[in-house]
Design a protein around this motif. Structure first.
Motif, PDB file in Angstrom:
ATOM      1  N   PHE A 150       5.239   4.382  -3.577  1.00 38.46           N
ATOM      2  CA  PHE A 150       6.364   5.318  -3.474  1.00 38.46           C
ATOM      3  C   PHE A 150       7.337   5.115  -4.636  1.00 38.46           C
ATOM      4  O   PHE A 150       7.737   6.068  -5.317  1.00 38.46           O
ATOM      5  CB  PHE A 150       7.080   5.099  -2.132  1.00 38.46           C
ATOM      6  N   LEU A 151       7.696   3.870  -4.881  1.00 42.00           N
ATOM      7  CA  LEU A 151       8.658   3.581  -5.944  1.00 42.00           C
ATOM      8  C   LEU A 151       8.065   3.891  -7.314  1.00 42.00           C
ATOM      9  O   LEU A 151       8.708   4.550  -8.148  1.00 42.00           O
ATOM     10  CB  LEU A 151       9.100   2.119  -5.871  1.00 42.00           C
ATOM     11  N   LEU A 152       6.853   3.426  -7.578  1.00 42.92           N
ATOM     12  CA  LEU A 152       6.235   3.656  -8.886  1.00 42.92           C
ATOM     13  C   LEU A 152       6.093   5.149  -9.176  1.00 42.92           C
ATOM     14  O   LEU A 152       6.423   5.615 -10.278  1.00 42.92           O
ATOM     15  CB  LEU A 152       4.865   2.991  -8.942  1.00 42.92           C
ATOM     16  N   THR A 153       5.623   5.905  -8.197  1.00 39.65           N
ATOM     17  CA  THR A 153       5.441   7.348  -8.393  1.00 39.65           C
ATOM     18  C   THR A 153       6.757   8.020  -8.754  1.00 39.65           C
ATOM     19  O   THR A 153       6.815   8.840  -9.676  1.00 39.65           O
ATOM     20  CB  THR A 153       4.859   7.985  -7.124  1.00 39.65           C
ATOM     21  N   ASN A 154       7.808   7.679  -8.034  1.00 41.19           N
ATOM     22  CA  ASN A 154       9.104   8.293  -8.309  1.00 41.19           C
ATOM     23  C   ASN A 154       9.676   7.867  -9.656  1.00 41.19           C
ATOM     24  O   ASN A 154      10.312   8.671 -10.349  1.00 41.19           O
ATOM     25  CB  ASN A 154      10.082   7.985  -7.180  1.00 41.19           C
ATOM     26  N   LEU A 155       9.431   6.640 -10.056  1.00 38.12           N
ATOM     27  CA  LEU A 155       9.905   6.188 -11.369  1.00 38.12           C
ATOM     28  C   LEU A 155       9.136   6.867 -12.507  1.00 38.12           C
ATOM     29  O   LEU A 155       9.660   7.036 -13.606  1.00 38.12           O
ATOM     30  CB  LEU A 155       9.785   4.668 -11.487  1.00 38.12           C
ATOM     31  N   LEU A 156       7.898   7.254 -12.223  1.00 30.67           N
ATOM     32  CA  LEU A 156       7.072   7.938 -13.226  1.00 30.67           C
ATOM     33  C   LEU A 156       7.306   9.442 -13.276  1.00 30.67           C
ATOM     34  O   LEU A 156       6.741  10.134 -14.118  1.00 30.67           O
ATOM     35  CB  LEU A 156       5.587   7.680 -12.955  1.00 30.67           C
ATOM     36  N   MET A 157       8.151   9.950 -12.382  1.00 30.29           N
ATOM     37  CA  MET A 157       8.306  11.396 -12.261  1.00 30.29           C
ATOM     38  C   MET A 157       8.694  12.090 -13.569  1.00 30.29           C
ATOM     39  O   MET A 157       8.170  13.177 -13.872  1.00 30.29           O
ATOM     40  CB  MET A 157       9.309  11.736 -11.157  1.00 30.29           C
ATOM     41  N   PRO A 158       9.584  11.530 -14.388  1.00 30.43           N
ATOM     42  CA  PRO A 158       9.889  12.219 -15.655  1.00 30.43           C
ATOM     43  C   PRO A 158       8.649  12.427 -16.525  1.00 30.43           C
ATOM     44  O   PRO A 158       8.498  13.474 -17.159  1.00 30.43           O
ATOM     45  CB  PRO A 158      10.897  11.275 -16.325  1.00 30.43           C
ATOM     46  N   LYS A 159       7.750  11.456 -16.539  1.00 29.52           N
ATOM     47  CA  LYS A 159       6.527  11.600 -17.339  1.00 29.52           C
ATOM     48  C   LYS A 159       5.566  12.606 -16.705  1.00 29.52           C
ATOM     49  O   LYS A 159       4.871  13.351 -17.403  1.00 29.52           O
ATOM     50  CB  LYS A 159       5.850  10.236 -17.507  1.00 29.52           C
ATOM     51  N   LEU A 214      14.402   1.652   2.510  1.00 29.81           N
ATOM     52  CA  LEU A 214      13.838   0.323   2.305  1.00 29.81           C
ATOM     53  C   LEU A 214      13.990  -0.166   0.866  1.00 29.81           C
ATOM     54  O   LEU A 214      14.140  -1.364   0.628  1.00 29.81           O
ATOM     55  CB  LEU A 214      12.359   0.312   2.705  1.00 29.81           C
ATOM     56  N   ILE A 215      13.944   0.751  -0.093  1.00 32.95           N
ATOM     57  CA  ILE A 215      14.090   0.323  -1.491  1.00 32.95           C
ATOM     58  C   ILE A 215      15.511   0.495  -2.005  1.00 32.95           C
ATOM     59  O   ILE A 215      15.837   0.035  -3.098  1.00 32.95           O
ATOM     60  CB  ILE A 215      13.115   1.066  -2.418  1.00 32.95           C
ATOM     61  N   THR A 266      -1.974   5.680   6.737  1.00 32.98           N
ATOM     62  CA  THR A 266      -1.364   6.917   7.221  1.00 32.98           C
ATOM     63  C   THR A 266      -0.191   7.290   6.333  1.00 32.98           C
ATOM     64  O   THR A 266       0.022   8.466   6.001  1.00 32.98           O
ATOM     65  CB  THR A 266      -0.899   6.761   8.682  1.00 32.98           C
ATOM     66  N   ALA A 267       0.572   6.280   5.931  1.00 33.56           N
ATOM     67  CA  ALA A 267       1.711   6.517   5.041  1.00 33.56           C
ATOM     68  C   ALA A 267       1.261   7.133   3.719  1.00 33.56           C
ATOM     69  O   ALA A 267       1.943   7.999   3.162  1.00 33.56           O
ATOM     70  CB  ALA A 267       2.468   5.211   4.788  1.00 33.56           C
ATOM     71  N   ASN A 268       0.108   6.714   3.195  1.00 31.91           N
ATOM     72  CA  ASN A 268      -0.410   7.305   1.951  1.00 31.91           C
ATOM     73  C   ASN A 268      -0.627   8.808   2.093  1.00 31.91           C
ATOM     74  O   ASN A 268      -0.331   9.584   1.182  1.00 31.91           O
ATOM     75  CB  ASN A 268      -1.738   6.656   1.549  1.00 31.91           C
ATOM     76  N   ILE A 269      -1.156   9.219   3.248  1.00 34.24           N
ATOM     77  CA  ILE A 269      -1.415  10.643   3.472  1.00 34.24           C
ATOM     78  C   ILE A 269      -0.108  11.407   3.637  1.00 34.24           C
ATOM     79  O   ILE A 269       0.088  12.487   3.054  1.00 34.24           O
ATOM     80  CB  ILE A 269      -2.323  10.838   4.701  1.00 34.24           C
ATOM     81  N   LEU A 270       0.812  10.850   4.418  1.00 34.81           N
ATOM     82  CA  LEU A 270       2.108  11.509   4.627  1.00 34.81           C
ATOM     83  C   LEU A 270       2.907  11.588   3.326  1.00 34.81           C
ATOM     84  O   LEU A 270       3.607  12.579   3.073  1.00 34.81           O
ATOM     85  CB  LEU A 270       2.911  10.764   5.687  1.00 34.81           C
ATOM     86  N   PHE A 271       2.825  10.563   2.505  1.00 29.21           N
ATOM     87  CA  PHE A 271       3.502  10.578   1.205  1.00 29.21           C
ATOM     88  C   PHE A 271       2.972  11.723   0.359  1.00 29.21           C
ATOM     89  O   PHE A 271       3.729  12.450  -0.304  1.00 29.21           O
ATOM     90  CB  PHE A 271       3.302   9.234   0.511  1.00 29.21           C
ATOM     91  N   THR A 272       1.667  11.928   0.407  1.00 32.19           N
ATOM     92  CA  THR A 272       1.045  13.031  -0.323  1.00 32.19           C
ATOM     93  C   THR A 272       1.548  14.376   0.180  1.00 32.19           C
ATOM     94  O   THR A 272       1.852  15.281  -0.609  1.00 32.19           O
ATOM     95  CB  THR A 272      -0.488  12.951  -0.172  1.00 32.19           C
ATOM     96  N   VAL A 273       1.647  14.526   1.499  1.00 31.92           N
ATOM     97  CA  VAL A 273       2.155  15.760   2.098  1.00 31.92           C
ATOM     98  C   VAL A 273       3.586  16.025   1.629  1.00 31.92           C
ATOM     99  O   VAL A 273       3.945  17.153   1.251  1.00 31.92           O
ATOM    100  CB  VAL A 273       2.103  15.674   3.640  1.00 31.92           C
ATOM    101  N   GLY A 274       4.412  14.972   1.626  1.00 26.74           N
ATOM    102  CA  GLY A 274       5.795  15.117   1.175  1.00 26.74           C
ATOM    103  C   GLY A 274       5.891  15.484  -0.290  1.00 26.74           C
ATOM    104  O   GLY A 274       6.679  16.361  -0.676  1.00 26.74           O
ATOM    105  N   ASN A 326       0.792  -1.231   0.000  1.00 25.64           N
ATOM    106  CA  ASN A 326       0.000   0.000   0.000  1.00 25.64           C
ATOM    107  C   ASN A 326       0.823   1.279   0.000  1.00 25.64           C
ATOM    108  O   ASN A 326       0.322   2.328  -0.397  1.00 25.64           O
ATOM    109  CB  ASN A 326      -0.941   0.020   1.205  1.00 25.64           C
ATOM    110  N   HIS A 327       2.079   1.193   0.450  1.00 22.60           N
ATOM    111  CA  HIS A 327       2.903   2.407   0.437  1.00 22.60           C
ATOM    112  C   HIS A 327       4.188   2.261  -0.377  1.00 22.60           C
ATOM    113  O   HIS A 327       4.407   3.040  -1.316  1.00 22.60           O
ATOM    114  CB  HIS A 327       3.270   2.859   1.842  1.00 22.60           C
ATOM    115  N   ILE A 328       5.031   1.314  -0.033  1.00 23.82           N
ATOM    116  CA  ILE A 328       6.347   1.248  -0.681  1.00 23.82           C
ATOM    117  C   ILE A 328       6.228   1.070  -2.193  1.00 23.82           C
ATOM    118  O   ILE A 328       6.940   1.719  -2.963  1.00 23.82           O
ATOM    119  CB  ILE A 328       7.204   0.122  -0.068  1.00 23.82           C
TER     120      ILE A 328
END
Length: 206
Positions: free
Chosen positions: A25-34, A199-200, A81-89, A20-22
């Motif tokens: 986190f990884l997918l979102t960051n890998l998609l960042m260029p797009k 972690l990753i 909770t991690a989903n919300i904090l990830f959004t804040v970050g 649900n989080h990690i």
């Protein structure tokens, strides 16, 4: 959601936090260029849950003492909770790049595979934990939604122009709500980001 028996990913991370989080986190960051190529205006939507109120992120013990003290709902809650904090970050880091991020609670929705681990006993335990956390009507307060109703808040987060300038917001029932302090604290958001990178085994900076 509320996986009954303690499991870990192949990397050794409690399965709900890993899924649900990690993974997000990884997918979102890998998609960042797009996402940057689609900006300004790209949006990142993290589907959280009102169940986040049951637990903070257990920064010092994500794995519940290697399963010895595992409670399914608390594993689920810390991942939400991690989903919300990830959004804040994300909102803080990407503000100047024109990329926005929102988290949301879609509601209680039956008819999907998310609740495969749930039974009557699960909801009794959920009510007990809610009572302990100061939410005595946590279960009763949730009116089940249809699949179409369950899509609504996600569509608002993704498409509503009125959310412009409100990156980092948490939505429920199609409107912005203020989550509990631990789920919107910028220090917790930064701490989660650093832990996720660790972690990753990969760093991301913007």
């Amino acid at each position: 959601m509320a996986v009954k028996d303690f499991e870990t990913s192949k990397e050794g991370i409690e399965i709900q936090f890993a899924t649900n989080h990690i993974g997000h986190f990884l997918l979102t960051n890998l998609l960042m260029p797009k996402l940057e190529a689609a900006s300004p205006g790209a949006r990142i939507i993290n589907v959280s849950s009102g169940g986040y109120v049951l637990s903070e992120v257990r920064f010092d013990d994500l794995n519940f003492e290697d399963g010895k003290s595992y409670i399914p709902w608390l594993g689920y809650a810390q991942s939400k909770t991690a989903n919300i904090l990830f959004t804040v970050g994300l909102a803080a880091m990407l503000k100047k790049r024109g990329i926005y991020s929102f988290s949301l609670h879609p509601g209680l929705i039956f008819g999907t595979n998310l609740g495969l681990h749930l039974d009557e006993e699960s909801f009794k335990v959920l009510a007990e934990i809610g009572l302990e956390r100061g939410f005595p009507t946590l279960v009763e307060d949730e009116r089940p939604k249809s699949l179409s109703e369950g899509c609504a808040t996600g569509l608002v987060a993704a498409l509503d122009d009125s959310l412009e300038g409100k990156s980092g917001a948490y939505l429920s029932d199609c409107v912005i709500e203020t989550p509990m302090e631990y789920a919107r604290d910028s220090d917790n958001a930064e701490k989660l980001w650093l832990l996720s990178e660790e972690l990753i085994g990969q760093k991301f900076s913007y």
